[in-house]
Design a protein around this motif. Structure first.
Motif, PDB file in Angstrom:
ATOM      1  N   ASN A 161      39.974  46.262  53.573  1.00 12.66           N
ATOM      2  CA  ASN A 161      39.942  45.349  52.306  1.00 12.66           C
ATOM      3  C   ASN A 161      40.050  43.823  53.090  1.00 12.66           C
ATOM      4  N   MET A 162      38.817  43.199  53.113  1.00 17.46           N
ATOM      5  CA  MET A 162      38.745  41.725  53.490  1.00 17.46           C
ATOM      6  C   MET A 162      39.207  40.699  52.781  1.00 17.46           C
ATOM      7  N   ASN A 163      39.589  40.948  51.460  1.00 16.54           N
ATOM      8  CA  ASN A 163      40.118  40.091  50.561  1.00 16.54           C
ATOM      9  C   ASN A 163      41.733  39.995  51.033  1.00 16.54           C
ATOM     10  N   VAL A 168      43.107  40.411  54.352  1.00 16.13           N
ATOM     11  CA  VAL A 168      42.733  40.807  55.639  1.00 16.13           C
ATOM     12  C   VAL A 168      44.191  40.658  56.582  1.00 16.13           C
ATOM     13  N   LEU A 173      36.675  34.706  59.548  1.00 14.84           N
ATOM     14  CA  LEU A 173      36.954  35.666  58.360  1.00 14.84           C
ATOM     15  C   LEU A 173      36.283  35.507  57.361  1.00 14.84           C
ATOM     16  N   GLU A 174      35.942  34.153  56.701  1.00 14.40           N
ATOM     17  CA  GLU A 174      35.614  33.825  55.454  1.00 14.40           C
ATOM     18  C   GLU A 174      33.766  34.482  55.693  1.00 14.40           C
ATOM     19  N   ARG A 176      34.039  38.178  55.300  1.00 16.52           N
ATOM     20  CA  ARG A 176      34.331  38.444  54.224  1.00 16.52           C
ATOM     21  C   ARG A 176      33.057  38.439  53.114  1.00 16.52           C
ATOM     22  N   PRO A 231      29.511  42.344  53.571  1.00 16.31           N
ATOM     23  CA  PRO A 231      30.439  43.494  53.978  1.00 16.31           C
ATOM     24  C   PRO A 231      29.487  44.156  55.087  1.00 16.31           C
ATOM     25  N   ARG A 269      34.889  43.633  63.113  1.00 19.32           N
ATOM     26  CA  ARG A 269      35.412  44.311  61.822  1.00 19.32           C
ATOM     27  C   ARG A 269      35.711  45.522  62.380  1.00 19.32           C
TER      28      ARG A 269
END
Length: 291
Positions: free
Chosen positions: A8-10, A12, A116-117, A120, A123, A179
């Protein structure tokens, strides 16, 4: 194609692997930058392959509380990074992304969040790296991502200014965010020891369907002295054969040998550089055939 679901990259979590070889106390600045970037100390591991009891004791007495120190024999940058990646994947809360950094990378508190952004937002991105600059005023860009020549399969850095996040063939291994799903099935090939190891790994990750991207708004300051001629000769053949063919490998070696003969390598004289390259070619062929 790569599986692009799972982490879940939201929300992270990130782990940081710092590879250290005889760069104390400067490496403590890289550790401090990681903590300022909001990476919990418990998610930071410093893998020291200095093979020195003195460095081990100095690091053990200087690292912030919570940071893990692992000492290991020196089998190269990739081997040390693999130890750190395996450590990160065993954390109680498995991180969604793993940052691999050299011992001299310097970066602001927003650099990691920018990477990260970028990850994110897409995907399909498996690896993301920053723009690399040399220390100085003003800083000079030395890499905005890496590319591979079409025929000889030679990796090289691009330096063109970027106005947006840009897909590339590879990003420099001095500071790369992976990732979890992209790195879980792959590791650095320890044959390379140093040089070519990140290009090889990331091309294999791309072959699984993941993208490699440079985040134009993220910057890391790090010195670069170029590629040691011995390791260019040693590793070029294996790299080009794996990602091309034997013919392309020999073309690659001819290209690199000519470049070294003309330009040399600044820490040593031109003749010594050529001799080191030739020795590397011989050792690389011998080790490749043994493998």
């Amino acid at each position: 194609m790569a599986s692009q679901t799972g982490s879940n990259m939201n929300d992270v979590s990130i782990a940081c692997v710092i590879v250290h070889h005889r760069n104390f106390p400067a490496v403590l600045d890289t550790v401090a930058d990681s903590i300022r970037a909001s990476i919990p100390p418990e998610h930071i591991v410093l893998v020291d392959n200095s093979e020195s009891e003195t460095f081990t004791l100095q690091l053990a007495g200087s690292l912030p509380e919570g940071v893990t120190l692992i000492s290991t024999p020196n089998r190269g940058y990739g081997a040390a990074a693999n130890i750190g990646i395996d450590w990160a994947l065993r954390l109680p809360s498995i991180p969604a992304a793993i940052l691999v950094s050299s011992h001299e990378s310097r970066f602001s508190a927003t650099t990691v969040s920018t990477l990260l952004e970028t990850m994110r937002g897409d995907p399909s991105i498996g690896v993301v790296g920053p723009v690399f600059v040399l220390p100085g005023d003003p800083p000079r860009v030395w890499s905005t991502g890496g590319s591979i020549t079409r025929f000889s399969r030679r990796p090289f850095h691009k330096t063109q200014p970027l106005l947006m996040d840009t897909e590339c063939d590879w990003v420099d291994g001095a500071f790369s965010l992976y990732r979890r799903e992209a790195i879980s099935a792959e590791r650095f090939d320890e044959f390379f020891f140093m040089y070519y190891e990140e290009s090889d790994l990331q091309l294999r990750i791309r072959a699984r369907g993941w993208k490699v991207t440079t985040a134009f708004a993220a910057t890391v300051e790090q010195s670069t002295g170029g590629a040691p001629p011995y390791y260019v000769g040693r590793n070029a053949y294996r790299f080009a054969v794996r990602h091309g063919s034997r013919l392309r490998a020999y073309t690659h070696l001819a290209r690199e040998g000519s470049r070294i003969a003309v330009r040399g390598y600044y820490p040593i004289g031109r003749l010594q550089a050529v001799r080191a390259f030739v020795k590397g070619v011989r050792d690389g062929h011998r080790l490749q055939h043994r493998a």
